[in-house]
Design an enzyme around this catalytic site. Structure first.
Site, PDB file in Angstrom:
ATOM      1  N   HIS A   1       0.839  -1.199   0.000  1.00  0.00           N
ATOM      2  CA  HIS A   1       0.000   0.000   0.000  1.00  0.00           C
ATOM      3  C   HIS A   1       0.872   1.246   0.000  1.00  0.00           C
ATOM      4  O   HIS A   1       1.869   1.315   0.701  1.00  0.00           O
ATOM      5  CB  HIS A   1      -0.906   0.018   1.235  1.00  0.00           C
ATOM      6  CG  HIS A   1      -2.074  -0.915   1.136  1.00  0.00           C
ATOM      7  ND1 HIS A   1      -3.137  -0.890   1.999  1.00  0.00           N
ATOM      8  CD2 HIS A   1      -2.352  -1.896   0.236  1.00  0.00           C
ATOM      9  CE1 HIS A   1      -4.018  -1.817   1.646  1.00  0.00           C
ATOM     10  NE2 HIS A   1      -3.557  -2.447   0.594  1.00  0.00           N
TER      11      HIS A   1
ATOM     12  N   TYR B   1      -8.860   5.136   8.192  1.00  0.00           N
ATOM     13  CA  TYR B   1      -8.905   5.460   9.619  1.00  0.00           C
ATOM     14  C   TYR B   1      -9.932   6.582   9.765  1.00  0.00           C
ATOM     15  O   TYR B   1      -9.696   7.694   9.257  1.00  0.00           O
ATOM     16  CB  TYR B   1      -7.538   5.947  10.101  1.00  0.00           C
ATOM     17  CG  TYR B   1      -6.519   4.835  10.291  1.00  0.00           C
ATOM     18  CD1 TYR B   1      -5.837   4.287   9.207  1.00  0.00           C
ATOM     19  CD2 TYR B   1      -6.224   4.333  11.563  1.00  0.00           C
ATOM     20  CE1 TYR B   1      -4.898   3.280   9.378  1.00  0.00           C
ATOM     21  CE2 TYR B   1      -5.283   3.321  11.746  1.00  0.00           C
ATOM     22  CZ  TYR B   1      -4.628   2.805  10.650  1.00  0.00           C
ATOM     23  OH  TYR B   1      -3.707   1.801  10.823  1.00  0.00           O
TER      24      TYR B   1
ATOM     25  N   PRO C   1      -3.406  -0.749  19.132  1.00  0.00           N
ATOM     26  CA  PRO C   1      -3.181  -1.143  17.731  1.00  0.00           C
ATOM     27  C   PRO C   1      -3.325  -0.025  16.696  1.00  0.00           C
ATOM     28  O   PRO C   1      -3.039  -0.250  15.517  1.00  0.00           O
ATOM     29  CB  PRO C   1      -4.234  -2.235  17.493  1.00  0.00           C
ATOM     30  CG  PRO C   1      -5.266  -2.023  18.534  1.00  0.00           C
ATOM     31  CD  PRO C   1      -4.593  -1.394  19.705  1.00  0.00           C
TER      32      PRO C   1
ATOM     33  N   TYR D   1       4.424   5.899  10.375  1.00  0.00           N
ATOM     34  CA  TYR D   1       3.578   4.753  10.029  1.00  0.00           C
ATOM     35  C   TYR D   1       4.336   3.783   9.118  1.00  0.00           C
ATOM     36  O   TYR D   1       4.366   2.577   9.354  1.00  0.00           O
ATOM     37  CB  TYR D   1       2.279   5.240   9.353  1.00  0.00           C
ATOM     38  CG  TYR D   1       1.185   4.186   9.293  1.00  0.00           C
ATOM     39  CD1 TYR D   1       1.301   3.097   8.435  1.00  0.00           C
ATOM     40  CD2 TYR D   1       0.043   4.279  10.086  1.00  0.00           C
ATOM     41  CE1 TYR D   1       0.309   2.120   8.382  1.00  0.00           C
ATOM     42  CE2 TYR D   1      -0.944   3.307  10.039  1.00  0.00           C
ATOM     43  CZ  TYR D   1      -0.809   2.232   9.181  1.00  0.00           C
ATOM     44  OH  TYR D   1      -1.779   1.277   9.132  1.00  0.00           O
TER      45      TYR D   1
END
Ligand code: FAD
Ligand code: PHB
Length: 385
Positions: A72, A195, A288, A378
């Site tokens: 991704h 998200y 998480p 990230y």
């Protein structure tokens, strides 16, 4: 029994450590309370950072990952009426891979089989003794076994026994909410993860494969899963993920697994006492939201393996002495990032907080400085960061 390194726990940290040690000419025995089937089918993480993927590839564990995993470029950040793509590749030149922890476990298990590695599943009563001259005891079918080792490594996750053998300090943060996670047999409704901030609570649209979707909802910490029918789950996901917004649709399908996951942060330091070391969730837990837990387990053992090879083979303790400090530097970075993502995206019930969150989300999504910080953390910092 005697081995050079006794490893407690056959999760990703334990099995990868055993693989890396074998590559460095050091033998190990792994003991695990659960069965192999259980460990390989436990639904957990889904995202691998760039540096985790590079490490797995470099030690012969990347074939299926690169064939079946899905790279991704970034993620979507969303709040009501707005969805923004954060393109990690454009911002920091690297992305992440969607590849389930179940698959990482299977790849590690097969690689250990091929090498003739000894992994004792289904053991009971594991105990670590005498950190200066360590040995591990456990029972198999009621029979006690003693395993002597030069070094013991606790890779036994958040509830394992080894953490209590390593004196030190812990820092902890609990959050007033949990995640309700579901696995559904339906093609993902999105090409990359969404998200979503929503006044009803956070939602995440993730995936495992072209036919399997993974979804999460923020729920109160004391949630009884019995109160969440499949229909209620899909309705809440549709609302929070914005079904109908700009023509986007959330496709529903059969739910095959559901569970409630507590959210907490914990760091234990140091990650070593004499000849007993900690790695992965045994030493630290992150919520998480930043997708960091599995990746931290990988980076810990990537630092620990060469240190143990030098210690056991050359009696050179320099890297082993540095291990805890080097690992904790990255652990705290990921602990901060996971806390930051969590507090930015979850409803706290406070109206002032909600306005701050929206302001921060708008800044992250619209400013190159803001989105680059998210992208860099990230997609992951280098293992030796
Ligand atoms: P574990 O995987 O917990 O392995 C520890 C092992 O030790 C277990 O197999 C356990 O049975 C064994 N054990 C325990 N006690 C004993 C004993 N007494 N004797 C012998 N063996 C013992 N992380 C990410 O990076 N990305 C994500 O997207 C992500 N999503 C997640 C989603 C969910 C729902 C959950 C629950 C976690 C998620 N994580 C994620 C976190 C990730 O799964 C963990 O951080 C990771 O499993 C840590 O690996 P580990 O090997 O340290 O510990
Ligand atoms: C998952 O796919 O399980 C997943 C993805 C991203 C997260 C957490 C979990 O932040």
């Amino acid at each position: 029994m005697r081995t050079q390194v006794a490893i407690i726990g056959a999760g990703p940290a334990g099995l990868l450590l055993s693989h890396l040690l074998a590559a460095g000419g050091v033998e190990s025995v792994v003991v695990e309370t659960r069965t192999r089937d259980y460990v390989e089918s436990r639904i957990r993480a889904g995202i691998l950072e760039h540096s985790s993927v590079e490490l797995l590839k470099s030690v012969g564990l990347g074939d299926r990952l690169t064939r079946e995993g899905d790279e991704h470029r970034g993620i979507y950040l969303q709040w009501p009426a707005e969805r923004h793509h954060i393109d990690f590749h454009d911002l920091v030149g690297r992305g992440v891979w969607v590849y389930g922890q179940t698959e990482v476990q299977k790849d590690l298990g097969r690689a250990r089989d091929a090498a003739g590695q000894e992994v004792r599943y289904d053991v009971r009563d594991t105990q670590v003794h005498d950190p200066d001259d360590p040995y591990v005891t456990f029972t198999v079918d009621g029979v006690e076994t003693r395993l002597d080792a030069d070094v013991v490594v606790g890779c036994d996750g958040s509830f394992g026994p080894t953490r209590s053998v390593v004196p030190g300090r812990t820092w902890e943060r609990t959050y007033g909410y949990s995640w309700l996670g579901v696995l559904a047999s339906v093609a993902p409704s999105t090409d990359e993860l969404i998200y979503a901030w929503h006044p009803d609570g956070f939602a995440l649209n993730s995936m495992r494969s072209p036919t399997v979707t993974r979804l999460y909802l923020q729920v109160p910490a004391d949630t009884d899963i019995g109160e969440w029918s499949d229909e209620r789950i899909w309705d809440a996901l549709a609302t929070r993920l914005g079904h109908g917004q700009d023509g986007w649709k959330l496709t529903r399908g059969p739910i095959t697994e559901k569970s409630v996951l507590p959210m907490r942060s914990l760091v234990q330091a140091p990650m070593r006492h004499s000849r007993v070391f900690l790695a992965g969730d045994a030493a630290h837990i992150v919520p998480p939201t930043g997708a960091k837990g599995l990746n931290l387990a990988v980076s810990d053992v990537a630092l620990l393996a060469p240190a143990l090879v030098a210690l056991v083979r050359e009696k050179d303790s320099r890297l082993a002495d540095e291990y805890s400090d080097r690992a904790l530097r990255r652990v705290w970075r990921c602990t901060h990032f996971s806390w930051w993502m969590t507090t930015m995206l979850h409803a706290s019930g406070d109206e002032f907080d909600a306005q701050l969150q929206l302001s921060q989300l708008r800044w992250v999504a619209s400013s190159v400085a803001g989105s680059t910080g998210l992208a860099e953390n990230y997609a992951g910092l280098p293992i030796g960061f």
